[in-house]
Design a protein around this motif. Structure first.
Motif, PDB file in Angstrom:
ATOM      1  N   THR A  17       0.855  -1.178   0.000  1.00 36.39           N
ATOM      2  CA  THR A  17       0.000   0.000   0.000  1.00 36.39           C
ATOM      3  C   THR A  17       0.896   1.234   0.000  1.00 36.39           C
ATOM      4  O   THR A  17       1.754   1.377   0.869  1.00 36.39           O
ATOM      5  CB  THR A  17      -0.894   0.041   1.247  1.00 36.39           C
ATOM      6  OG1 THR A  17      -1.764  -1.092   1.217  1.00 36.39           O
ATOM      7  CG2 THR A  17      -1.739   1.314   1.283  1.00 36.39           C
ATOM      8  N   VAL A  18       0.709   2.071  -1.018  1.00 32.09           N
ATOM      9  CA  VAL A  18       1.414   3.350  -1.059  1.00 32.09           C
ATOM     10  C   VAL A  18       0.369   4.436  -0.815  1.00 32.09           C
ATOM     11  O   VAL A  18      -0.690   4.447  -1.452  1.00 32.09           O
ATOM     12  CB  VAL A  18       2.115   3.561  -2.424  1.00 32.09           C
ATOM     13  CG1 VAL A  18       2.640   4.981  -2.545  1.00 32.09           C
ATOM     14  CG2 VAL A  18       3.252   2.554  -2.585  1.00 32.09           C
ATOM     15  N   ALA A  19       0.639   5.309   0.140  1.00 32.89           N
ATOM     16  CA  ALA A  19      -0.308   6.366   0.479  1.00 32.89           C
ATOM     17  C   ALA A  19       0.233   7.703   0.006  1.00 32.89           C
ATOM     18  O   ALA A  19       1.447   7.928  -0.005  1.00 32.89           O
ATOM     19  CB  ALA A  19      -0.544   6.403   1.980  1.00 32.89           C
ATOM     20  N   ILE A  20      -0.681   8.576  -0.380  1.00 36.22           N
ATOM     21  CA  ILE A  20      -0.298   9.924  -0.806  1.00 36.22           C
ATOM     22  C   ILE A  20      -1.054  10.908   0.069  1.00 36.22           C
ATOM     23  O   ILE A  20      -2.273  10.833   0.194  1.00 36.22           O
ATOM     24  CB  ILE A  20      -0.643  10.145  -2.289  1.00 36.22           C
ATOM     25  CG1 ILE A  20       0.113   9.117  -3.134  1.00 36.22           C
ATOM     26  CG2 ILE A  20      -0.294  11.561  -2.723  1.00 36.22           C
ATOM     27  CD1 ILE A  20      -0.442   8.949  -4.518  1.00 36.22           C
ATOM     28  N   ILE A  21      -0.291  11.791   0.692  1.00 31.65           N
ATOM     29  CA  ILE A  21      -0.923  12.764   1.577  1.00 31.65           C
ATOM     30  C   ILE A  21      -0.366  14.136   1.233  1.00 31.65           C
ATOM     31  O   ILE A  21       0.751  14.253   0.725  1.00 31.65           O
ATOM     32  CB  ILE A  21      -0.717  12.358   3.062  1.00 31.65           C
ATOM     33  CG1 ILE A  21      -1.748  13.028   3.955  1.00 31.65           C
ATOM     34  CG2 ILE A  21       0.704  12.593   3.531  1.00 31.65           C
ATOM     35  CD1 ILE A  21      -1.966  12.299   5.263  1.00 31.65           C
ATOM     36  N   GLY A  22      -1.150  15.145   1.485  1.00 37.69           N
ATOM     37  CA  GLY A  22      -0.699  16.501   1.174  1.00 37.69           C
ATOM     38  C   GLY A  22      -1.893  17.428   1.189  1.00 37.69           C
ATOM     39  O   GLY A  22      -3.034  16.982   1.096  1.00 37.69           O
ATOM     40  N   SER A  23      -1.635  18.720   1.272  1.00 36.86           N
ATOM     41  CA  SER A  23      -2.732  19.663   1.451  1.00 36.86           C
ATOM     42  C   SER A  23      -3.575  19.762   0.176  1.00 36.86           C
ATOM     43  O   SER A  23      -3.193  19.254  -0.878  1.00 36.86           O
ATOM     44  CB  SER A  23      -2.185  21.034   1.840  1.00 36.86           C
ATOM     45  OG  SER A  23      -1.281  21.449   0.851  1.00 36.86           O
ATOM     46  N   THR A  24      -4.707  20.417   0.312  1.00 35.40           N
ATOM     47  CA  THR A  24      -5.610  20.553  -0.825  1.00 35.40           C
ATOM     48  C   THR A  24      -4.920  21.303  -1.964  1.00 35.40           C
ATOM     49  O   THR A  24      -4.201  22.271  -1.731  1.00 35.40           O
ATOM     50  CB  THR A  24      -6.929  21.236  -0.370  1.00 35.40           C
ATOM     51  OG1 THR A  24      -7.773  21.356  -1.508  1.00 35.40           O
ATOM     52  CG2 THR A  24      -6.704  22.605   0.222  1.00 35.40           C
ATOM     53  N   GLY A  25      -5.081  20.783  -3.182  1.00 32.56           N
ATOM     54  CA  GLY A  25      -4.424  21.386  -4.336  1.00 32.56           C
ATOM     55  C   GLY A  25      -2.997  20.930  -4.552  1.00 32.56           C
ATOM     56  O   GLY A  25      -2.333  21.381  -5.496  1.00 32.56           O
ATOM     57  N   ALA A  26      -2.501  20.013  -3.714  1.00 33.20           N
ATOM     58  CA  ALA A  26      -1.107  19.553  -3.835  1.00 33.20           C
ATOM     59  C   ALA A  26      -0.876  18.754  -5.115  1.00 33.20           C
ATOM     60  O   ALA A  26       0.256  18.643  -5.594  1.00 33.20           O
ATOM     61  CB  ALA A  26      -0.714  18.718  -2.617  1.00 33.20           C
ATOM     62  N   GLY A  27      -1.955  18.163  -5.662  1.00 35.25           N
ATOM     63  CA  GLY A  27      -1.813  17.402  -6.904  1.00 35.25           C
ATOM     64  C   GLY A  27      -2.120  15.915  -6.766  1.00 35.25           C
ATOM     65  O   GLY A  27      -1.824  15.130  -7.673  1.00 35.25           O
TER      66      GLY A  27
END
Ligand code: M5T
Ligand code: MG
Length: 242
Positions: free
Chosen positions: A36-46
């Protein structure tokens, strides 16, 4: 292992057609079956933009996205759809029965497979509670089911196709924490051999991911496990504290 489900982004840069600046810059990572690879980041990060490149909703302007070592630019969408299921951020239900909505993309699934998928997606009981069960009608856009029910039906729809790769775009945000946890535990079993890429808002959804990519302004600024990022990534710490 031609159908293993290995996903690789190699130096991917992407701009929307007509846009001047890229929304993704030099993205590289690999996700393998069982991971499982997770992607996290603020809104609009892509995050949504990043996921959209694998099923070829868009193509990168530089670099390559590969599925089992083959650039997806050499595969047509139908071929990719057999192997990759995307649960979009705004999951879409159409006017028709629950069964029609679940079979969308895989018409030959058995009722048993539909119920199995609903069970994993934590949607079994609310479908059972409906007078007509699988024959209950969904209104256009899914306006007669709650946001969380809509998410669970769309997750079940993805499970029915039995893909090698799952892309979940913020698919757990409308669920309460307990349902989120139950769903992920059930998913973990069902998708144990698959490749899972999951975009999340809540850190609790992804603490067990094999790798977390921290996306900021279209770039991967940090990567590692939850424990590693807590030690090394100020951006991740900010997200955890927010
Ligand atoms: C990243 C722009 C958007 C933002 C950047 C989907 C979409 C996005 N954008 C477009 O110009 N056209 C589009 O069709 O791209 O957006 P994102 O990838 O949607 O970001 P996110 O998923 O990390 O954000 P969120 O809010 O879902 O957490 O500049 O305007
Ligand atoms: Mg998004």
């Amino acid at each position: 292992a031609a159908l293993a489900g290995v996903v690789e982004y190699r130096n991917v840069t992407f701009a929307y057609p007509g846009a001047e600046s890229p929304v993704l810059s030099n993205i590289s990572f690999t996700a393998r079956p069982g991971q499982t690879v997770a992607i996290i980041g603020s809104t609009g990060a892509g995050k949504t933009s990043l996921l959209s490149l694998l099923p070829r909703l868009y193509d990168p302007v530089e670099g390559e996205v590969l599925l089992d070592g083959v650039p997806v630019s050499r595969l047509d969408r139908a071929e990719i759809t057999k192997r990759v299921a995307l649960v979009p951020q705004r999951p879409y239900l159409f006017s028709g029965t629950i069964e029609h909505n679940l079979r969308f993309g895989k018409s030959e699934a058995t009722d048993r497979e539909l119920w199995d998928a609903l069970r994993v997606a934590q949607g079994e009981s609310f479908v059972r509670d409906k007078k007509n069960g699988l024959d209950a009608r969904i209104a256009q856009g899914g306006t007669n089911v709650s946001g969380g029910q809509r998410q669970r039906l769309c997750i079940a729809r993805a499970l029915v196709t039995k893909p090698r790769v799952y892309l979940f775009d913020d698919s757990f945000s409308a669920l309460d924490v307990a349902t989120d946890a139950r769903l992920r535990a059930a998913l973990k079993q069902t998708t144990a051999d698959a490749t899972v890429i999951i975009v999340a808002q809540r850190v609790s959804t992804i603490t067990e991911a094999d790798q977390i990519l921290v996306l900021d302004n279209g770039r991967i600024v940090d990567r590692g496990t939850h424990e590693e990022l807590l030690e090394t990534s100020p951006t991740y710490q900010e997200i955890v504290e927010s």
